[in-house]
Design a protein around this motif. Structure first.
Motif, PDB file in Angstrom:
ATOM      1  N   LEU A  20       0.800  -1.134  -0.058  1.00  0.00           N
ATOM      2  CA  LEU A  20      -0.011  -0.171   0.001  1.00  0.00           C
ATOM      3  C   LEU A  20       0.909   1.155  -0.118  1.00  0.00           C
ATOM      4  CD1 LEU A  20      -2.715  -0.801   2.613  1.00  0.00           C
ATOM      5  CD2 LEU A  20      -2.697  -1.494   0.054  1.00  0.00           C
ATOM      6  N   GLU A  21       0.739   2.079  -1.032  1.00  0.00           N
ATOM      7  CA  GLU A  21       1.563   3.383  -1.219  1.00  0.00           C
ATOM      8  C   GLU A  21       0.805   4.219  -2.053  1.00  0.00           C
ATOM      9  OE1 GLU A  21       5.536   2.128  -2.962  1.00  0.00           O
ATOM     10  OE2 GLU A  21       4.144   0.976  -4.707  1.00  0.00           O
ATOM     11  N   ARG A  22       1.210   5.384  -2.099  1.00  0.00           N
ATOM     12  CA  ARG A  22       0.437   6.501  -2.967  1.00  0.00           C
ATOM     13  C   ARG A  22       0.637   6.053  -4.335  1.00  0.00           C
ATOM     14  NH1 ARG A  22       2.728  11.582  -3.213  1.00  0.00           N
ATOM     15  NH2 ARG A  22       4.700  10.952  -2.403  1.00  0.00           N
ATOM     16  N   THR A  23      -0.536   6.191  -5.035  1.00  0.00           N
ATOM     17  CA  THR A  23      -0.534   5.905  -6.474  1.00  0.00           C
ATOM     18  C   THR A  23      -1.161   7.106  -7.187  1.00  0.00           C
ATOM     19  OG1 THR A  23      -2.585   5.193  -6.113  1.00  0.00           O
ATOM     20  CG2 THR A  23      -0.884   3.629  -5.877  1.00  0.00           C
TER      21      THR A  23
ATOM     22  N   ARG B 286      -1.137  10.930  -6.082  1.00  0.00           N
ATOM     23  CA  ARG B 286      -1.717  11.182  -4.959  1.00  0.00           C
ATOM     24  C   ARG B 286      -1.048  11.825  -3.645  1.00  0.00           C
ATOM     25  NH1 ARG B 286      -4.923   6.458  -6.539  1.00  0.00           N
ATOM     26  NH2 ARG B 286      -7.064   7.208  -6.938  1.00  0.00           N
ATOM     27  N   THR B 287      -1.554  12.583  -2.663  1.00  0.00           N
ATOM     28  CA  THR B 287      -0.758  13.020  -1.380  1.00  0.00           C
ATOM     29  C   THR B 287      -0.928  12.060  -0.174  1.00  0.00           C
ATOM     30  OG1 THR B 287      -2.529  14.431  -1.012  1.00  0.00           O
ATOM     31  CG2 THR B 287      -0.638  15.284  -2.368  1.00  0.00           C
ATOM     32  N   VAL B 288      -2.156  11.173  -0.440  1.00  0.00           N
ATOM     33  CA  VAL B 288      -2.349  10.255   0.473  1.00  0.00           C
ATOM     34  C   VAL B 288      -2.805   8.829  -0.193  1.00  0.00           C
ATOM     35  CG1 VAL B 288      -3.400  11.925   1.902  1.00  0.00           C
ATOM     36  CG2 VAL B 288      -4.950  10.823   0.291  1.00  0.00           C
ATOM     37  N   ILE B 289      -2.512   7.903   0.668  1.00  0.00           N
ATOM     38  CA  ILE B 289      -3.143   6.567   0.539  1.00  0.00           C
ATOM     39  C   ILE B 289      -4.695   6.606   0.875  1.00  0.00           C
ATOM     40  CG2 ILE B 289      -3.038   3.914   0.983  1.00  0.00           C
ATOM     41  CD1 ILE B 289      -0.161   4.628   1.608  1.00  0.00           C
TER      42      ILE B 289
ATOM     43  N   ASP C 247       1.872   7.038   7.680  1.00  0.00           N
ATOM     44  CA  ASP C 247       1.719   8.133   7.579  1.00  0.00           C
ATOM     45  C   ASP C 247       0.782   8.873   6.578  1.00  0.00           C
ATOM     46  OD1 ASP C 247       3.698   8.017   9.783  1.00  0.00           O
ATOM     47  OD2 ASP C 247       5.210   8.276   8.119  1.00  0.00           O
ATOM     48  N   GLU C 248       0.820   8.296   5.600  1.00  0.00           N
ATOM     49  CA  GLU C 248       0.115   8.814   4.368  1.00  0.00           C
ATOM     50  C   GLU C 248      -1.434   8.313   4.087  1.00  0.00           C
ATOM     51  OE1 GLU C 248       4.008   9.901   1.423  1.00  0.00           O
ATOM     52  OE2 GLU C 248       3.192   7.692   1.569  1.00  0.00           O
TER      53      GLU C 248
ATOM     54  N   SER D  63       6.983   4.061   9.144  1.00  0.00           N
ATOM     55  CA  SER D  63       6.345   5.303   9.293  1.00  0.00           C
ATOM     56  C   SER D  63       7.514   6.385   9.528  1.00  0.00           C
ATOM     57  CB  SER D  63       5.507   5.137  10.684  1.00  0.00           C
ATOM     58  OG  SER D  63       5.194   6.460  11.136  1.00  0.00           O
ATOM     59  N   HIS D  64       7.490   7.581   9.174  1.00  0.00           N
ATOM     60  CA  HIS D  64       8.321   8.640   9.498  1.00  0.00           C
ATOM     61  C   HIS D  64       8.267   9.380  10.799  1.00  0.00           C
ATOM     62  CE1 HIS D  64       9.487   7.859   5.344  1.00  0.00           C
ATOM     63  NE2 HIS D  64       8.725   8.627   4.909  1.00  0.00           N
ATOM     64  N   ALA D  65       6.809   9.300  11.127  1.00  0.00           N
ATOM     65  CA  ALA D  65       6.630   9.648  12.609  1.00  0.00           C
ATOM     66  C   ALA D  65       5.579   9.001  13.209  1.00  0.00           C
ATOM     67  CB  ALA D  65       5.915  11.222  12.119  1.00  0.00           C
TER      68      ALA D  65
END
Length: 348
Positions: free
Chosen positions: A105-108, A116-119, A149-150, A176-178
């Motif tokens: 699962l990643e931005r597409t 996209r800026t989100v998943i 995070d996204e 996760s970066h955060a």
């Protein structure tokens, strides 16, 4: 190899294609030991700064599990690390993004071809059919979320539902970066695996492997020294005049909350209109500056709580604005003025 040649080869392989591995020995062994115990937690949260190898570790673990489906087999019990030969069919299928036992699962891109800026939630719902299917691959199924995070709120809730009732022989690797900003309900269902920034020699080795560059290349060494433990940052700094742009941005950030409009105009011009490497170097410099301020204020959190909150909120806005600028190929100069304006207001 010359500095010019390095600049031409800065594109790193995707984490699923990466075969070289540097550092993070303890994290790697934590995953391996848990797997061969036969009682591995079904969800892991691999957290840490950007560009230090979190996604690469996730794909490394996925390849190992899919190549060795029996955790009690001698090959697993005797393993010294998570290495899988690049010629192994599992490794080749994962590198090609075509393994039936792995879902990422990643931005597409959206319907218009814009990233996209989100998943989105429809992607997360794919986990239901993925883990419910038995035809393609028997045994372990692995889902990598890069990055958690996204996930938009709906997607995060959809993921939470399957984490609450995980299918048998399922393994979730959440990057996760955060991690501290994630939903507490997601955090509570994951084994935490924090990664620290890499040592400079490890950054140098990883960047050399990614760019097929001699380890003693002067440009590569300068980038590794300035990268603060991040291979992605080192590769960014190798691109064109990115290192100079980083230094220029850092010098302007040091003058905050005072802002010189003429310098901002010049910096905006230096970013160009479509140079992604320059944009990445600019945002990376801002992130470093914000992170340093947050760490300094965190030492006296009670006294600086309002300042901490302002800076954290501003960074979220900057990050969204940067992603929109890259996704829609917007002019860079308005972003520069916006970023410095928000930071000046937050630090007064």
């Amino acid at each position: 190899m010359s500095a010019r040649k390095v600049e031409q080869d800065i594109s790193a392989p995707h984490p699923r294609e990466t075969t070289a591995w540097f550092g993070h020995r303890d994290a790697e062994m934590a995953l391996l030991d848990a797997y061969r115990s036969g009682r591995i937690p079904h969800a892991w949260l691999i957290g840490g700064a950007q560009g230090i190898g979190k996604a690469t570790l996730a794909y490394r673990m996925a390849k190992f599990v899919l190549a060795h489906r029996n955790p009690l087999a001698p090959a697993v019990q005797d393993a010294k690390n998570l290495d899988v030969e690049p010629t192994d069919p599992v490794a080749r299928h994962v590198a090609a993004g075509a393994h039936g036992g792995l879902l990422t699962l990643e931005r597409t891109p959206n319907d218009k071809g814009v990233m996209r800026t989100v998943i989105v939630v429809d992607q997360t719902r794919e986990t239901v059919s993925f883990f419910g299917s038995t035809a393609a691959v028997e045994g372990w199924r692995v889902c990598i979320v890069d990055t958690v995070d996204e996930l938009n709120p709906q997607a995060a809730n959809a993921l939470l539902k399957i984490l609450e009732e995980p299918p048998r022989q399922s393994l979730f690797l959440l990057v996760s970066h955060a991690p501290a900003r994630l939903l507490p309900t997601i955090l509570s269902r994951c084994r935490k695996l924090p990664l620290r920034p890499l040592s400079t020699p490890d950054v140098l080795g990883a960047a050399a492997a990614a760019t097929h560059t001699a380890i003693d290349d002067p440009a590569l060494n300068a980038a590794a020294e300035a990268a603060e433990g991040s291979v992605a940052r080192a590769l960014t700094l190798l691109g064109g005049d990115a290192l100079k742009l980083h230094q220029r941005t850092a010098a302007l950030l040091a003058t905050l909350p005072r802002v010189d409009p003429r310098e901002l105009h010049a910096l905006g011009d230096a970013l160009g209109s479509s140079d992604r490497v320059a944009l990445a170097a600019f945002i990376d410099s801002v992130e470093r500056w914000v992170s340093a301020r947050l760490r300094a204020d965190d030492a006296n959190a009670n006294a600086n709580l309002p300042r901490l909150a302002r800076l954290a909120e501003v960074w979220e806005k900057i990050n969204r604005a940067a992603r929109d600028t890259e996704s829609y190929n917007l002019e860079r100069k308005p972003l520069v003025f916006s970023v410095f304006g928000m930071l000046a207001e937050a630090t007064r």
